[in-house]
Design a protein around this motif. Structure first.
Motif, PDB file in Angstrom:
ATOM      1  N   GLY A 161       0.801  -1.225   0.000  1.00  0.00           N
ATOM      2  CA  GLY A 161       0.000   0.000   0.000  1.00  0.00           C
ATOM      3  C   GLY A 161       0.827   1.265   0.000  1.00  0.00           C
ATOM      4  N   ASP A 162       2.160   1.147   0.128  1.00  0.00           N
ATOM      5  CA  ASP A 162       3.030   2.316   0.075  1.00  0.00           C
ATOM      6  C   ASP A 162       3.631   2.443  -1.320  1.00  0.00           C
ATOM      7  OD1 ASP A 162       2.555   2.862   2.745  1.00  0.00           O
ATOM      8  OD2 ASP A 162       4.288   1.715   3.441  1.00  0.00           O
ATOM      9  N   TYR A 163       3.715   3.689  -1.809  1.00  0.00           N
ATOM     10  CA  TYR A 163       4.144   3.928  -3.187  1.00  0.00           C
ATOM     11  C   TYR A 163       5.150   5.070  -3.266  1.00  0.00           C
ATOM     12  CZ  TYR A 163       0.457   0.886  -5.002  1.00  0.00           C
ATOM     13  OH  TYR A 163      -0.330  -0.206  -5.304  1.00  0.00           O
ATOM     14  N   LEU A 164       5.981   5.005  -4.308  1.00  0.00           N
ATOM     15  CA  LEU A 164       6.828   6.122  -4.712  1.00  0.00           C
ATOM     16  C   LEU A 164       6.103   6.868  -5.823  1.00  0.00           C
ATOM     17  CD1 LEU A 164      10.160   4.151  -4.780  1.00  0.00           C
ATOM     18  CD2 LEU A 164       9.844   6.248  -3.478  1.00  0.00           C
ATOM     19  N   LEU A 165       5.949   8.186  -5.667  1.00  0.00           N
ATOM     20  CA  LEU A 165       5.172   8.994  -6.601  1.00  0.00           C
ATOM     21  C   LEU A 165       6.051  10.063  -7.237  1.00  0.00           C
ATOM     22  CD1 LEU A 165       3.006   7.799  -4.579  1.00  0.00           C
ATOM     23  CD2 LEU A 165       1.707   9.902  -4.949  1.00  0.00           C
ATOM     24  N   LEU A 166       5.953  10.194  -8.545  1.00  0.00           N
ATOM     25  CA  LEU A 166       6.485  11.347  -9.259  1.00  0.00           C
ATOM     26  C   LEU A 166       5.295  12.193  -9.677  1.00  0.00           C
ATOM     27  CD1 LEU A 166       8.883  12.874 -10.623  1.00  0.00           C
ATOM     28  CD2 LEU A 166       8.341  11.566 -12.690  1.00  0.00           C
ATOM     29  N   HIS A 167       5.235  13.424  -9.186  1.00  0.00           N
ATOM     30  CA  HIS A 167       4.105  14.309  -9.474  1.00  0.00           C
ATOM     31  C   HIS A 167       4.562  15.367 -10.476  1.00  0.00           C
ATOM     32  CE1 HIS A 167       1.379  17.806  -8.520  1.00  0.00           C
ATOM     33  NE2 HIS A 167       0.525  16.850  -8.779  1.00  0.00           N
ATOM     34  N   ILE A 168       3.855  15.475 -11.603  1.00  0.00           N
ATOM     35  CA  ILE A 168       4.193  16.407 -12.674  1.00  0.00           C
ATOM     36  C   ILE A 168       3.064  17.412 -12.850  1.00  0.00           C
ATOM     37  CG2 ILE A 168       4.570  16.625 -15.169  1.00  0.00           C
ATOM     38  CD1 ILE A 168       5.858  13.843 -15.086  1.00  0.00           C
ATOM     39  N   THR A 169       3.433  18.694 -12.941  1.00  0.00           N
ATOM     40  CA  THR A 169       2.477  19.743 -13.279  1.00  0.00           C
ATOM     41  C   THR A 169       2.825  20.229 -14.680  1.00  0.00           C
ATOM     42  OG1 THR A 169       2.370  20.411 -10.956  1.00  0.00           O
ATOM     43  CG2 THR A 169       1.476  21.944 -12.581  1.00  0.00           C
ATOM     44  N   HIS A 170       1.940  19.955 -15.637  1.00  0.00           N
ATOM     45  CA  HIS A 170       2.218  20.294 -17.033  1.00  0.00           C
ATOM     46  C   HIS A 170       0.873  20.541 -17.718  1.00  0.00           C
ATOM     47  CE1 HIS A 170       4.345  20.570 -20.754  1.00  0.00           C
ATOM     48  NE2 HIS A 170       3.836  19.450 -21.273  1.00  0.00           N
ATOM     49  N   GLY A 171       0.339  21.754 -17.495  1.00  0.00           N
ATOM     50  CA  GLY A 171      -1.021  22.051 -17.942  1.00  0.00           C
ATOM     51  C   GLY A 171      -2.028  21.479 -16.962  1.00  0.00           C
ATOM     52  N   LYS A 172      -1.956  20.177 -16.716  1.00  0.00           N
ATOM     53  CA  LYS A 172      -2.754  19.500 -15.706  1.00  0.00           C
ATOM     54  C   LYS A 172      -1.794  18.868 -14.694  1.00  0.00           C
ATOM     55  CE  LYS A 172      -6.404  18.379 -19.060  1.00  0.00           C
ATOM     56  NZ  LYS A 172      -7.169  17.271 -19.712  1.00  0.00           N
ATOM     57  N   SER A 173      -2.356  18.227 -13.679  1.00  0.00           N
ATOM     58  CA  SER A 173      -1.552  17.509 -12.699  1.00  0.00           C
ATOM     59  C   SER A 173      -1.565  16.020 -13.027  1.00  0.00           C
ATOM     60  CB  SER A 173      -2.098  17.722 -11.279  1.00  0.00           C
ATOM     61  OG  SER A 173      -1.877  19.052 -10.863  1.00  0.00           O
ATOM     62  N   TYR A 174      -0.381  15.432 -13.068  1.00  0.00           N
ATOM     63  CA  TYR A 174      -0.233  14.013 -13.358  1.00  0.00           C
ATOM     64  C   TYR A 174       0.588  13.365 -12.249  1.00  0.00           C
ATOM     65  CZ  TYR A 174      -1.519  15.608 -18.041  1.00  0.00           C
ATOM     66  OH  TYR A 174      -2.159  16.191 -19.107  1.00  0.00           O
ATOM     67  N   THR A 175       0.247  12.126 -11.923  1.00  0.00           N
ATOM     68  CA  THR A 175       0.980  11.376 -10.917  1.00  0.00           C
ATOM     69  C   THR A 175       1.367  10.016 -11.476  1.00  0.00           C
ATOM     70  OG1 THR A 175      -0.176  12.489  -9.099  1.00  0.00           O
ATOM     71  CG2 THR A 175       0.938  10.425  -8.579  1.00  0.00           C
ATOM     72  N   GLY A 200      -5.396  14.375 -12.157  1.00  0.00           N
ATOM     73  CA  GLY A 200      -6.386  14.892 -11.217  1.00  0.00           C
ATOM     74  C   GLY A 200      -5.845  16.004 -10.352  1.00  0.00           C
ATOM     75  N   ALA A 201      -6.331  16.065  -9.127  1.00  0.00           N
ATOM     76  CA  ALA A 201      -6.024  17.168  -8.223  1.00  0.00           C
ATOM     77  C   ALA A 201      -4.541  17.226  -7.901  1.00  0.00           C
ATOM     78  CB  ALA A 201      -6.830  17.021  -6.932  1.00  0.00           C
ATOM     79  N   ALA A 202      -4.050  18.459  -7.689  1.00  0.00           N
ATOM     80  CA  ALA A 202      -2.668  18.645  -7.280  1.00  0.00           C
ATOM     81  C   ALA A 202      -2.443  18.064  -5.892  1.00  0.00           C
ATOM     82  CB  ALA A 202      -2.314  20.133  -7.293  1.00  0.00           C
ATOM     83  N   ILE A 203      -1.272  17.540  -5.660  1.00  0.00           N
ATOM     84  CA  ILE A 203      -0.917  17.001  -4.343  1.00  0.00           C
ATOM     85  C   ILE A 203      -0.403  18.130  -3.474  1.00  0.00           C
ATOM     86  CG2 ILE A 203       0.565  15.377  -3.114  1.00  0.00           C
ATOM     87  CD1 ILE A 203       0.626  13.666  -5.612  1.00  0.00           C
ATOM     88  N   GLN A 204      -0.916  18.203  -2.268  1.00  0.00           N
ATOM     89  CA  GLN A 204      -0.460  19.218  -1.328  1.00  0.00           C
ATOM     90  C   GLN A 204       0.810  18.756  -0.639  1.00  0.00           C
ATOM     91  OE1 GLN A 204      -2.039  22.238  -1.206  1.00  0.00           O
ATOM     92  NE2 GLN A 204      -3.172  21.328  -2.904  1.00  0.00           N
ATOM     93  N   SER A 205       1.467  19.683   0.057  1.00  0.00           N
ATOM     94  CA  SER A 205       2.722  19.376   0.733  1.00  0.00           C
ATOM     95  C   SER A 205       2.552  18.264   1.749  1.00  0.00           C
ATOM     96  CB  SER A 205       3.247  20.637   1.442  1.00  0.00           C
ATOM     97  OG  SER A 205       4.316  20.314   2.296  1.00  0.00           O
TER      98      SER A 205
END
Length: 208
Positions: free
Chosen positions: A73-87, A105-110
């Motif tokens: 259930g634990d993951y490594l995430l790369l979050h990209i903001t490029h027009g939209k938000s991608y994970t 979808g929605a941007a990830i908060q800090s």
């Protein structure tokens, strides 16, 4: 001008001397996350590095350690903001499937946000050819194809370790453990072409 010709020009411009004066805060090739002794090693991000290749952008997320089984259930995430938000995400456990997952979808908060509300990313995407993820020592390497990038749009990225619930066509992020980035409120955004120019800069990359 096609993208490959544009990229060639960018690589040529990468050696221009003014780029050498880039400060650590302006250098997008490395994002630092400082050691958190409260986290287990596989959840504690050390740094994220980025480089431009002729056909892709490559991002490496490095952690203090690895997990080869046990709790899921634990993951490594790369979050990209490029027009939209991608994970983009893969499991922390090396024993689990390495197939890359991609959501919009929605941007990830800090990770330091005190809100306990889960984050829902509502649309699962089928990654195009060229998107990939592979295990590296103490981490994961993500590849993003240049053909996917809109050079007229801004591009930003950061990385997380998180507890994630995979649903039918969406994910729900229940807890953020760690983050590597410049800080969400002050997060620097570059045009995609400027980002690639900076990634191609010849100045020696700072490491921690």
């Amino acid at each position: 001008m096609n993208k490959r010709a544009l990229l060639l020009i960018v690589f040529m411009l990468a050696g221009i001397p003014p780029v050498l004066a880039m400060s650590n805060e302006d250098d997008p090739r490395i994002l630092i996350s400082y050691m958190d002794k409260a986290l287990t090693p596989e959840l504690d991000i050390l740094r994220v590095t980025a480089q431009a290749l002729p056909d892709s952008l490559v991002f490496q997320i490095k952690t203090r350690g690895e997990r080869t089984g046990g709790e899921s259930g634990d993951y490594l995430l790369l979050h990209i903001t490029h027009g939209k938000s991608y994970t983009l995400l893969v499991p922390v456990n090396k024993a689990e499937q390495d197939k890359i997952l991609m959501y919009e979808g929605a941007a990830i908060q800090s990770a330091h946000n005190t809100s306990s509300e889960p984050i829902k990313l509502s649309r699962k995407l089928d990654p195009q050819t060229g998107f990939s993820a592979q295990r590296i020592h103490h981490g994961v390497e993500f590849s993003v194809p240049l053909d996917w990038i809109d050079f007229g749009n801004d591009f930003g990225y950061d990385a997380y370790t998180a507890q994630v619930e995979i649903q039918d066509h969406a994910i729900q992020i229940n807890e953020l453990y760690d983050q590597a980035g410049k800080g969400r409120k002050e997060k620097k955004q570059y045009s995609a072409i400027t980002l690639i120019n900076k990634l191609c800069a010849t100045r020696r990359m700072t490491t921690n």
